[in-house]
Design a protein around this motif. Sequence first.
Motif, short mmCIF file in Angstrom:
data_model
loop_
_atom_site.label_atom_id
_atom_site.label_comp_id
_atom_site.label_asym_id
_atom_site.label_seq_id
_atom_site.Cartn_x
_atom_site.Cartn_y
_atom_site.Cartn_z
N PRO A 18 45.39 -56.29 113.17
CA PRO A 18 46.86 -56.29 113.18
C PRO A 18 47.41 -56.13 114.59
CG PRO A 18 45.99 -54.72 111.56
CD PRO A 18 44.83 -55.20 112.38
N LYS A 19 48.55 -56.78 114.85
CA LYS A 19 49.17 -56.69 116.17
C LYS A 19 49.49 -55.26 116.57
CE LYS A 19 51.40 -61.20 116.43
NZ LYS A 19 52.69 -61.90 116.55
N THR A 20 49.89 -54.44 115.60
CA THR A 20 50.23 -53.04 115.91
C THR A 20 49.00 -52.28 116.41
OG1 THR A 20 49.91 -52.46 113.58
CG2 THR A 20 52.17 -52.89 114.31
N LEU A 21 47.86 -52.54 115.82
CA LEU A 21 46.62 -51.89 116.25
C LEU A 21 46.24 -52.36 117.65
CD1 LEU A 21 44.24 -50.05 115.39
CD2 LEU A 21 43.12 -52.11 114.55
N LEU A 22 46.35 -53.66 117.90
CA LEU A 22 46.04 -54.20 119.22
C LEU A 22 46.98 -53.65 120.28
CD1 LEU A 22 45.31 -57.87 118.14
CD2 LEU A 22 43.64 -56.18 118.93
N ALA A 23 48.27 -53.55 119.93
CA ALA A 23 49.25 -53.01 120.88
C ALA A 23 48.95 -51.55 121.20
CB ALA A 23 50.66 -53.15 120.32
N ARG A 24 48.54 -50.78 120.19
CA ARG A 24 48.20 -49.37 120.41
C ARG A 24 47.02 -49.24 121.36
NH1 ARG A 24 46.85 -46.08 115.22
NH2 ARG A 24 47.77 -47.99 114.47
N ALA A 25 46.11 -50.21 121.32
CA ALA A 25 44.94 -50.20 122.21
C ALA A 25 45.27 -50.79 123.58
CB ALA A 25 43.79 -50.96 121.57
N GLY A 26 46.47 -51.35 123.73
CA GLY A 26 46.86 -51.95 125.01
C GLY A 26 46.38 -53.38 125.17
N PHE A 27 46.01 -54.03 124.07
CA PHE A 27 45.53 -55.40 124.11
C PHE A 27 46.67 -56.36 123.75
CE2 PHE A 27 41.10 -53.87 122.50
CZ PHE A 27 40.87 -53.25 123.71
N SER A 28 46.65 -57.53 124.35
CA SER A 28 47.60 -58.59 124.01
C SER A 28 46.85 -59.91 124.05
CB SER A 28 48.78 -58.59 124.99
OG SER A 28 48.32 -58.80 126.31
N LEU A 29 47.54 -60.98 123.74
CA LEU A 29 46.92 -62.30 123.72
C LEU A 29 46.24 -62.59 125.05
CD1 LEU A 29 46.53 -64.90 122.06
CD2 LEU A 29 48.63 -65.75 123.10
N ASP A 30 45.04 -63.08 125.02
CA ASP A 30 44.24 -63.45 126.19
C ASP A 30 43.77 -62.26 127.04
OD1 ASP A 30 44.35 -66.18 125.56
OD2 ASP A 30 46.26 -66.40 126.62
N THR A 31 43.80 -61.03 126.49
CA THR A 31 43.24 -59.88 127.19
C THR A 31 41.73 -60.09 127.31
OG1 THR A 31 44.91 -58.35 126.35
CG2 THR A 31 42.86 -57.38 127.14
N PRO A 32 41.16 -60.09 128.52
CA PRO A 32 39.71 -60.23 128.64
C PRO A 32 39.02 -58.97 128.15
CG PRO A 32 40.70 -59.91 130.81
CD PRO A 32 41.82 -59.99 129.82
N LEU A 33 38.04 -59.14 127.27
CA LEU A 33 37.35 -58.00 126.66
C LEU A 33 35.85 -58.11 126.82
CD1 LEU A 33 39.23 -57.96 123.22
CD2 LEU A 33 39.64 -56.45 125.17
N ASP A 34 35.21 -56.97 126.99
CA ASP A 34 33.77 -56.87 126.85
C ASP A 34 33.52 -56.45 125.41
OD1 ASP A 34 32.97 -57.44 129.50
OD2 ASP A 34 33.41 -55.39 130.12
#
Length: 84
Positions: A18-34
């Motif tokens: 969910p977008k709310t969960l991603l936002a809480r983690a500080g992630f957005s579209l195209d966030t580079p992740l390991d």
Amino acid sequence: MKKTNLRQIGNSLGVVLPKTLLARAGFSLDTPLDVIATHGEIRLVPCDGTAVVLTKAEVHALLSGDLAGPNGLSAALKLKASQQ
């Protein structure tokens, strides 16, 4: 804590977050992740090196607001150290 199931996505398996969960983690579209897989868990960590690894007990303490107990204090110290 959010619960979800693995789903078929093309020829792979994946989850929809969910977008709310991603936002809480500080992630957005195209966030580079390991992507780190260890001992029955998969972690998504920003590639910028600001990851803070907490134990399940530390996460539970933070979510329940128990900052005075040993797990809450440990989590708070890790988070503070990551901001310096």
